[in-house]
Scaffold this active site. Structure first.
Site, PDB file in Angstrom:
ATOM      1  N   CYS A 147       0.823  -1.148   0.125  1.00 55.93           N
ATOM      2  CA  CYS A 147      -0.098   0.384   0.273  1.00 55.93           C
ATOM      3  C   CYS A 147       1.045   1.286   0.083  1.00 55.93           C
ATOM      4  CB  CYS A 147      -1.105  -0.219   1.154  1.00 55.93           C
ATOM      5  SG  CYS A 147      -1.966  -1.297   1.370  1.00 55.93           S
ATOM      6  N   HIS A 154      -3.006   8.260   6.490  1.00 52.16           N
ATOM      7  CA  HIS A 154      -3.674   7.010   4.974  1.00 52.16           C
ATOM      8  C   HIS A 154      -5.071   6.698   5.818  1.00 52.16           C
ATOM      9  CE1 HIS A 154      -2.356   2.908   2.920  1.00 52.16           C
ATOM     10  NE2 HIS A 154      -2.160   2.540   4.468  1.00 52.16           N
ATOM     11  N   GLU A 178      -1.805   5.660  13.382  1.00 55.30           N
ATOM     12  CA  GLU A 178      -0.864   6.413  12.665  1.00 55.30           C
ATOM     13  C   GLU A 178      -1.845   7.456  13.914  1.00 55.30           C
ATOM     14  OE1 GLU A 178      -1.841   8.317   8.101  1.00 55.30           O
ATOM     15  OE2 GLU A 178      -3.399   7.050   9.024  1.00 55.30           O
ATOM     16  N   LYS A 229      -9.460   7.960   2.146  1.00 55.90           N
ATOM     17  CA  LYS A 229     -10.305   6.686   0.976  1.00 55.90           C
ATOM     18  C   LYS A 229     -11.554   6.575   1.751  1.00 55.90           C
ATOM     19  CE  LYS A 229      -5.854   4.391   1.329  1.00 55.90           C
ATOM     20  NZ  LYS A 229      -5.092   5.228   2.287  1.00 55.90           N
ATOM     21  N   HIS A 253      -9.588   1.855  -0.351  1.00 55.58           N
ATOM     22  CA  HIS A 253      -8.234   1.752  -0.089  1.00 55.58           C
ATOM     23  C   HIS A 253      -7.832   1.775  -1.852  1.00 55.58           C
ATOM     24  CE1 HIS A 253      -4.121   1.119   0.950  1.00 55.58           C
ATOM     25  NE2 HIS A 253      -4.439   0.833   2.353  1.00 55.58           N
ATOM     26  N   PHE A 312       0.836  -3.747   4.171  1.00 53.27           N
ATOM     27  CA  PHE A 312       1.634  -4.701   4.194  1.00 53.27           C
ATOM     28  C   PHE A 312       3.187  -5.136   4.304  1.00 53.27           C
ATOM     29  CE2 PHE A 312      -1.755  -8.033   3.330  1.00 53.27           C
ATOM     30  CZ  PHE A 312      -2.760  -6.480   4.293  1.00 53.27           C
TER      31      PHE A 312
END
Length: 407
Positions: free
Chosen positions: A159, A298, A309, A330, A335, A394
């Protein structure tokens, strides 16, 4: 050291098939999430996604070539074509000084899925299977299309892919390795295999209500919504851009790249690696603490990411975190995986240019762990001096770029 500016933008997103439409949708809080239409969802637990709508690749690619490209590559070429046209750079940069840094987190999974079905139903495997599937092929096709013979680096960091692509392109130009780079990312993963795969690792929300599915920083968040599309930016050395009279959207002034080294899918719950990443970008940007700051977070709508975050922002900014303007687009685009960082960098760029902070839509239930200003539900008019765009992937990959308004 060279200065690096943004001179062109291109986007294919769930809320618009060009930058202008996407940005208008963001400012107006348009949500691109709905029930999946690409396949029958009766056997899937996850029912919603943020699909690109009414995309016509033949506006950008010959029909015969389209049949030899996975959808993620079509998205990439379309966004790149928009960005190149917007910048006016074609024919105004030496081919050997013109690069491409376009990545994908997953690559041609649509092709992989379709050809796997062919294999197990005794049908022929396409001779284009491999060059349609491999993750570097979008960068390769973009380079071929625009005769870009300089550095070509298709980043793959899940991502964080396209934020890293932008950051590495920024560094390449800053240190004199290129005069201009087509940078960004593309993804097209809304397939039964990918949706079931992400569901199995408990990443996707199981909410079937499009308005309560991607709800970053909301206490009722339960996982992310898969999106698709592409974002591409033209990064250019400042003097090169100025000499040819290019319009300049913003300047890239900082980049952070770290790893949690914690878990294959879960972020560090304390946000330590994310905080260090943000700090590195701010330090390179020369942040003094007095600037009006916008952060395109994010903000995936997962429990661990949004809380971690938030901790990271507090760790880096201290009390100033409560004065920062934060939002997660998002909530509108879903996403977009390997494309998400580039699209969010475009949002941050235009937020600086137009003096508007896009909202986090469908926000309803405050979370005590997420207590900053996430620009709930409605855009606000604020002339930010500096913008950050953060992405985390990830494998523990963290990326952050810092942008500065051109005055």
């Amino acid at each position: 050291m060279k200065r690096v500016v943004i001179t062109g933008l291109g986007a294919i997103t769930p809320i618009g098939n060009d930058v202008d439409t996407t940005w208008e949708s963001m400012k107006n809080g348009v949500c691109g999430i709905d029930t999946i239409t690409k396949f029958d969802v009766s056997t899937t637990k996850a029912k919603v996604a943020a699909e690109v709508k009414n995309f016509d690749p033949t506006k950008y690619i010959d029909k015969r070539e389209c049949r030899r490209m996975d959808l993620f590559c079509q998205y990439a070429l379309a966004a790149a074509a928009q960005a190149v046209e917007d910048s006016g750079i074609e024919g105004k940069v030496e081919p050997e000084r013109f690069g491409v840094y376009v990545g994908s987190g997953v690559g041609g999974i649509t092709t992989f899925y379709e050809q796997s079905v062919n294999l197990y139903t005794d049908k022929n495997i396409s001779p284009f299977f491999i060059p349609m599937m491999i993750g570097n092929i979008a960068a390769g096709n973009v380079a071929i299309r625009f005769k870009a013979k300089g550095p070509c680096l298709p980043v793959v960091t899940a991502c964080s892919t396209s934020t890293h692509a932008l950051g590495e392109a920024f560094r390449a130009i800053k240190y004199g390795q290129a005069d201009a780079i087509i940078a960004g990312g593309a993804e097209a993963t809304i397939t039964p295999l990918a949706v079931k795969g992400f569901t199995s690792c408990k990443a996707l929300t199981l909410s079937d209500d499009p308005k309560r599915a991607s709800i970053p920083f909301d206490k009722e968040r339960s996982g992310f919504v898969m999106g698709e599309g592409a974002g591409v930016l033209i990064l250019e050395e400042y003097e090169h851009a100025k000499a040819r009279g290019a319009k300049i959207y913003a300047e890239i002034v900082g980049y952070g790249n770290t790893c949690d080294a914690h878990h294959i899918t879960a972020p560090d719950p304390e946000g330590v690696g994310a905080a260090r990443c943000v700090r590195l970008a701010l330090e390179e940007a020369g942040y003094e603490g007095t600037e009006e700051l916008y952060i395109n977070a994010h903000g995936t709508s997962t429990s661990l990411n949004d809380a971690g975050e938030t901790k990271a922002f507090k760790e880096v900014l201290g009390e100033r975190a409560y004065k920062a303007h934060i939002s997660s687009t998002k909530s509108m685009t879903g996403h977009m995986l390997g494309a998400t960082g580039a699209v969010e960098a475009i949002a941050a760029t235009l937020a600086l240019k137009d003096g508007i902070i896009p909202p986090t839509v469908n926000y309803q239930v405050p979370d005590p762990e997420c207590d900053l200003d996430y620009t709930p539900n409605k855009a606000v008019q604020v002339q930010a001096d500096l913008a950050l765009s953060t992405t985390f992937g990830f494998g523990g990959h963290n990326a952050c770029i810092a942008l500065k308004a051109i005055k």
